[in-house]
Design a protein around this motif. Sequence first.
Motif: not given
Length: 208
Positions: A91, A93, A108, A110
Amino acid sequence: MSAKRKIHLLAYLLLYMLVIGCRKNGTRYYPDKETPGLSIFSNTGNNVLSCAVNGQAWQTVTRATSGLIGRTSYELYVTRHRTGSLLDTLSFSWRGSYTSNQLIQGDDITLFLPIAKNFRLSDLQAWQGRRLVIDSSNGYFSANIAGTPSVNAKGRGVIYFNTIRFDSSAQQGITGKISGTMEAGLNAVKISTGRFDHAILPDQVRNY
């Protein structure tokens, strides 16, 4: 004021300066005159992502270190999520907020990508110069944006890596550099005109 009290006061002020006073800003923001509210596209390690979220300017938090012995707050984390299935997940992010409301920085955005168990971060260089269409079969976007019903939505989009490389030979840990552009759609959330540019430090790479 007694001499002893003065010494205590000076010691307190010195400690305050060490922990809080010397704030180092690691983000360089250069406004795009053609797209108000967003930064220019760059690949020089400016440590920023900016984009439009439903037409409003959104930007990552400032990379900042507070004090000489303070911790650094980062705008981006790269994390490997190890699973019991055949594939793991990688990921990217980004942490930030609408630029009109930077007092609330709990958002956020991601990108989740499936990776093989033997995947190394150096393998990411194969994506440099490539445009990846993210269609849920090869990953997905997610977002947690204040005021929008975006939590747990799996979005589709496009990401282009102008630069992406990681180096695990550094003694202090994994370092890297990424830059590029992206767009995504997640139910009621539309992310457009995204451009990112980051110099990756070891503390930003997790579970590797």
